[in-house]
Scaffold this active site. Structure first.
Site: not given
Ligand code: ASP
Length: 347
Positions: A17, A282
């Site tokens: 992201t 867990q």
């Molecule tokens: N789906 C993304 C990833 O893990 C989420 C993120 O970067 O926070 O690449």
């Protein structure tokens, strides 16, 4: 090296992201190239550091991370090890704890900072958490003691004001900026107005250590989680799998399982077939203690190994690493119990 010299940092951009942009047609988040990071974080140029970068091409969503790509990160670090003082890995948050754990085993003898970070909001978004995460991760990767040695010579995750040992971390929130925690390990540092290091937790620097990169990881493993009512035929089918070499067995509480003879028999058979079975809880905090209850003792007697307070991510990647080295099975079992890279609380 003297602490007066300008430090060199290598940023390795894998995707996630932090480097994504919204497609104006579909509305979906898509990766974009690393130069955009520089455009959105002009502060990077203000550091008194030499900053270089390498990027995955194409960048990936971290759901697509795999051992071959971990190997690519290891190779980049290995080939640039002498040229840089520290490494910052930009990574998607979803599997960041797996990558951090894997790197802690694959980069044996590491004595330089390898700091993973990412963000919950893309760096181009006004309220992004990516900027602070990135800038502080770089500052930590460049931090040196008075004698020029790195302050943090190990693999860590820096996220939302916390520096955590990489192989003690778990992603704990899908939407909060405070997305990671290391429930069984004190933070290595906290970043407020100052970055306060917990030096007694950080791995001591050893000038004689040599980096030994490891690339072989085995994926003949399963994470198998117990639940009330789990079915005999399903468990037997999984544990008797021909290719299966190891099981991360997620049990209840302090390492307990139902007192069903069929379960103990299935585990004993798997152990006799040289499968390595490691018991992890867990629960998100605390440790496996198989001698505490009869329900745990029966597992010990079936040859199950205690994963103590390892996270699932650490236990899994450690097993991938050890099985990948083609060691005798007893040696894999012995090393699974031993603290190799700070993944188990000692004492
Ligand atoms: N789906 C993304 C990833 O893990 C989420 C993120 O970067 O926070 O690449």
């Amino acid at each position: 090296m003297s602490s007066e010299e300008r430090s060199s940092i290598l940023i390795i951009y894998t995707g996630g992201t932090i480097g994504m942009i919204r497609n104006s047609v579909t509305g979906a988040l898509e990766s974009f190239n690393f130069d955009h990071l520089l455009r959105h974080v002009p502060e990077l140029r203000q550091f008194n550091l030499n900053i270089s970068s390498r990027a995955f091409n194409p960048p990936i969503d971290s759901s697509d991370m795999n051992p071959a790509l971990w190997g690519r990160i290891v190779e980049i670090i290995h080939t640039n090890y002498d040229k840089f003082d520290g490494f910052v890995i930009l990574h998607g948050t979803d599997t960041m704890a797996f990558t951090a754990s894997a790197l802690s085993f694959m980069l044996e003898g590491l004595m330089k900072p390898v700091i993973l970070t990412g963000s919950q909001l893309p760096i181009g978004v006004l309220r992004t958490d990516g900027k602070e995460n990135l800038l502080t991760a770089i500052e930590i990767a460049a931090a040196k003691n008075a004698d020029g040695s790195p302050v943090v010579p190990e693999v860590c995750i820096y996220f939302h004001q916390k520096l955590m040992r990489g192989n003690r971390c778990t992603k704990t929130s899908a939407d909060s900026f405070d997305a990671f925690n290391s429930p069984n390990c004190t933070y290595l540092a906290t970043a407020g107005m100052e970055i306060l290091y917990n030096r007694h937790i950080i791995r001591p620097y050893d000038a004689s250590a040599q980096l030994r990169p490891n690339y072989k990881m085995s994926s003949d493993i399963i994470i198998f989680s117990l639940f009330p009512g789990i079915k005999q035929s399903v468990v037997e089918k999984i544990l008797s799998g021909k290719e299966l070499k190891g099981v991360i067995f997620r049990t209840f509480g302090a390492g307990n399982a139902p007192q069903a003879q069929w379960l103990v028999d299935a585990l004993e058979r798997a152990t006799a077939e040289n499968k390595v079975i490691v018991n992890v809880t867990q629960c998100s905090t605390g440790s496996v203690k198989m001698r505490l209850y009869e329900t745990g003792l029966q597992l010990l007697e079936a040859g199950i190994i205690s994963g103590r307070d390892m996270t699932v991510e650490a236990a899994l990647t450690k097993m991938m690493f050890l099985l990948g080295q083609s060691l005798p099975v007893d040696e894999v079992r012995r090393l699974m119990k031993k603290n190799l890279a700070g993944e188990i609380t000692c004492g």
